[in-house]
Enzyme design. Structure first.
Site, mmCIF file in Angstrom:
data_model
loop_
_atom_site.group_PDB
_atom_site.id
_atom_site.type_symbol
_atom_site.label_atom_id
_atom_site.label_comp_id
_atom_site.label_asym_id
_atom_site.label_seq_id
_atom_site.Cartn_x
_atom_site.Cartn_y
_atom_site.Cartn_z
ATOM 1 N N ASN A 1 0.854 -1.199 0.000
ATOM 2 C CA ASN A 1 0.000 0.000 0.000
ATOM 3 C C ASN A 1 0.889 1.248 0.000
ATOM 4 O OD1 ASN A 1 -1.443 2.281 1.093
ATOM 5 N ND2 ASN A 1 -3.103 0.881 1.578
ATOM 6 N N ASP B 1 -0.145 4.514 -0.102
ATOM 7 C CA ASP B 1 -0.760 5.761 0.368
ATOM 8 C C ASP B 1 0.228 6.568 1.205
ATOM 9 O OD1 ASP B 1 -2.994 4.607 -0.696
ATOM 10 O OD2 ASP B 1 -4.028 4.308 1.211
ATOM 11 N N HIS B 2 1.052 5.860 1.958
ATOM 12 C CA HIS B 2 1.954 6.534 2.908
ATOM 13 C C HIS B 2 3.060 7.309 2.199
ATOM 14 C CE1 HIS B 2 -0.314 4.147 5.705
ATOM 15 N NE2 HIS B 2 -0.035 3.097 4.964
ATOM 16 N N ARG C 1 4.290 18.240 2.216
ATOM 17 C CA ARG C 1 4.965 19.446 1.725
ATOM 18 C C ARG C 1 4.363 19.972 0.419
ATOM 19 N NH1 ARG C 1 10.279 20.744 3.665
ATOM 20 N NH2 ARG C 1 10.036 20.601 5.903
ATOM 21 N N HIS D 1 -5.372 3.834 -2.069
ATOM 22 C CA HIS D 1 -6.727 4.236 -1.680
ATOM 23 C C HIS D 1 -6.943 5.656 -2.195
ATOM 24 C CE1 HIS D 1 -9.776 4.794 1.916
ATOM 25 N NE2 HIS D 1 -10.294 5.124 0.743
ATOM 26 N N ARG E 1 -9.032 8.545 -1.932
ATOM 27 C CA ARG E 1 -10.071 9.028 -1.021
ATOM 28 C C ARG E 1 -10.851 10.177 -1.661
ATOM 29 N NH1 ARG E 1 -8.796 7.240 4.530
ATOM 30 N NH2 ARG E 1 -10.596 8.512 5.062
ATOM 31 N N ARG F 1 -6.604 13.236 -0.168
ATOM 32 C CA ARG F 1 -5.594 13.745 0.765
ATOM 33 C C ARG F 1 -4.213 13.139 0.546
ATOM 34 N NH1 ARG F 1 -7.026 10.576 6.298
ATOM 35 N NH2 ARG F 1 -9.068 11.525 6.055
ATOM 36 N N HIS F 2 -4.154 11.975 -0.086
ATOM 37 C CA HIS F 2 -2.817 11.440 -0.409
ATOM 38 C C HIS F 2 -2.717 11.031 -1.884
ATOM 39 C CE1 HIS F 2 -4.945 7.835 0.791
ATOM 40 N NE2 HIS F 2 -4.743 7.998 2.086
ATOM 41 N N GLU G 1 -8.395 0.734 -3.569
ATOM 42 C CA GLU G 1 -9.331 0.789 -2.439
ATOM 43 C C GLU G 1 -10.184 2.023 -2.641
ATOM 44 O OE1 GLU G 1 -7.198 1.054 1.193
ATOM 45 O OE2 GLU G 1 -6.320 -0.919 0.994
ATOM 46 N N THR H 1 -6.976 6.972 9.261
ATOM 47 C CA THR H 1 -6.863 5.867 8.320
ATOM 48 C C THR H 1 -8.179 5.096 8.395
ATOM 49 O OG1 THR H 1 -5.609 3.855 7.753
ATOM 50 C CG2 THR H 1 -5.736 4.416 10.085
ATOM 51 N N THR H 2 -8.390 4.126 7.494
ATOM 52 C CA THR H 2 -9.644 3.373 7.502
ATOM 53 C C THR H 2 -9.860 2.792 8.904
ATOM 54 O OG1 THR H 2 -9.117 2.804 5.240
ATOM 55 C CG2 THR H 2 -10.972 1.650 6.237
ATOM 56 N N GLU I 1 -11.212 -8.876 2.284
ATOM 57 C CA GLU I 1 -9.985 -8.578 3.018
ATOM 58 C C GLU I 1 -10.384 -8.434 4.476
ATOM 59 O OE1 GLU I 1 -7.567 -5.264 1.615
ATOM 60 O OE2 GLU I 1 -6.765 -5.004 3.632
ATOM 61 N N HIS J 1 -4.114 -4.315 7.389
ATOM 62 C CA HIS J 1 -4.252 -3.147 8.271
ATOM 63 C C HIS J 1 -3.439 -3.364 9.542
ATOM 64 C CE1 HIS J 1 -5.678 0.637 9.714
ATOM 65 N NE2 HIS J 1 -6.270 0.814 8.549
ATOM 66 N N GLY J 2 -2.431 -2.540 9.673
ATOM 67 C CA GLY J 2 -1.612 -2.568 10.889
ATOM 68 C C GLY J 2 -0.582 -3.684 10.953
ATOM 69 N N GLY K 1 1.187 -1.557 4.214
ATOM 70 C CA GLY K 1 1.752 -0.284 3.796
ATOM 71 C C GLY K 1 2.655 0.363 4.815
HETATM 72 N N1 PXP Z 1 -6.114 -2.540 3.891
HETATM 73 C C1 PXP Z 1 -6.951 -1.457 3.960
HETATM 74 C C2 PXP Z 1 -8.373 -1.640 3.565
HETATM 75 C C3 PXP Z 1 -6.468 -0.206 4.362
HETATM 76 O O1 PXP Z 1 -7.305 0.849 4.412
HETATM 77 C C4 PXP Z 1 -5.109 -0.074 4.707
HETATM 78 C C5 PXP Z 1 -4.584 1.253 5.129
HETATM 79 O O2 PXP Z 1 -4.542 2.154 4.099
HETATM 80 C C6 PXP Z 1 -4.283 -1.217 4.610
HETATM 81 C C7 PXP Z 1 -4.823 -2.433 4.228
HETATM 82 C C8 PXP Z 1 -2.835 -1.160 4.946
HETATM 83 O O3 PXP Z 1 -2.673 -0.844 6.297
HETATM 84 P P1 PXP Z 1 -1.252 -0.421 6.836
HETATM 85 O O4 PXP Z 1 -0.860 0.813 6.133
HETATM 86 O O5 PXP Z 1 -1.490 -0.237 8.297
HETATM 87 O O6 PXP Z 1 -0.319 -1.556 6.532
#
Ligand code: PXP
Length: 241
Positions: free
Chosen positions: A7, A9-10, A18, A43, A45, A49-50, A70, A100-101, A151, A191-192, A213
């Site tokens: 992922n 997004d980060h 910036r 993702h 959104r 935002r990202h 996503e 975050t989600t 998921e 997630h996480g 991510g």
């Molecule tokens: N799956 C979904 C649906 C998410 O929204 C996210 C976070 O963007 C992730 C997976 C990945 O989570 P993480 O960035 O905590 O690894």
């Protein structure tokens, strides 16, 4: 072999901190692929935002692995998905103020809309997934809605794992993953997840892949993105059997 979708997004969040043109998630995606990623997840959104539409379009044109978008179940997102045609769409809930989600999509409550979106996406040849809590009722409705996969939200498991108390959550995920495989739903999880709590999940035969991510991008600060992805890929594929 289990799949790892990274992922990005980060990376875009850092760029937007910036309002610069770098770091570029598109460039990051190519390094992820070199590191062994099987897919790239972003993702888009509603507030952009990202990830931006520009990122999504360029990713579609450049990456060689699976592109997973996503998105919320809105008309706007549907239109974009049908234009860009990612390989997979994962339907997620979206609350404007969230960091975050925050949880899985409630398929029981929003069944008709989710079913409609799944039909529309499948009609365009897009594989569909729904991000849900590890809950039987959600799984049953996800199957009835016609999703190809789900998921499982691993956020609660991940948070508890960092306090050494993930046992119960792990059992819940195992049970749900088994149920999904019995009824013919492919299972992903995310997630996480980090370099430690991925280990027990990677042992679960029923889980086909992971979406990760934050931990990877955070580790990339120290070891570089390609190496951070390779390390995660080794853990994801290191089954006990
Ligand atoms: N799956 C979904 C649906 C998410 O929204 C996210 C976070 O963007 C992730 C997976 C990945 O989570 P993480 O960035 O905590 O690894």
């Amino acid at each position: 072999m289990k799949k790892l979708s990274v992922n990005l997004d980060h990376v875009a969040t850092l760029r937007e901190a910036r309002k610069e043109s770098f770091p570029d998630p598109v460039q990051a995606a190519l390094l992820c692929e070199l590191g062994g990623a099987d897919g790239i997840t972003v993702h888009l959104r509603s507030d952009r935002r990202h990830i931006k539409e520009r990122d999504l379009r360029l990713l579609r044109e450049t990456i060689k692995t699976e592109l997973n978008l996503e998105m919320a179940t809105t008309e706007e997102m549907l239109r974009i998905a049908l234009q860009v045609k990612p390989d997979v769409v994962t339907l997620v809930p979206e609350r404007p103020e969230e960091l975050t989600t925050e949880g899985g999509l409630d398929v029981v409550k929003n069944f008709s809309l989710i079913k409609k979106r799944i039909n529309q996406l499948k009609g365009a040849g897009i594989i569909t997934s729904i991000f849900i809590e590890a809950d039987e009722k959600q799984v049953v409705r996800a199957k009835e809605a016609g999703a190809d996969k789900i998921e499982i939200n691993t956020d609660a498991y991940a948070k508890k794992s960092r306090k050494g108390k993930a046992g119960e959550e792990l059992e819940r995920i195992k049970k749900i993953a088994r149920h999904c495989s019995e009824i013919g739903l492919l299972v992903h999880a995310g997630h996480g997840l980090d370099y430690w709590n991925i280990i027990p999940l990677a042992q679960l035969e029923e889980i086909e892949g992971f979406s990760i991510g934050f931990a990877i991008v955070a580790r990339a600060v120290f070891v570089g993105l390609k190496e951070a992805v390779s390390e995660m890929k080794r853990l994801v594929c290191a089954t006990a059997r």
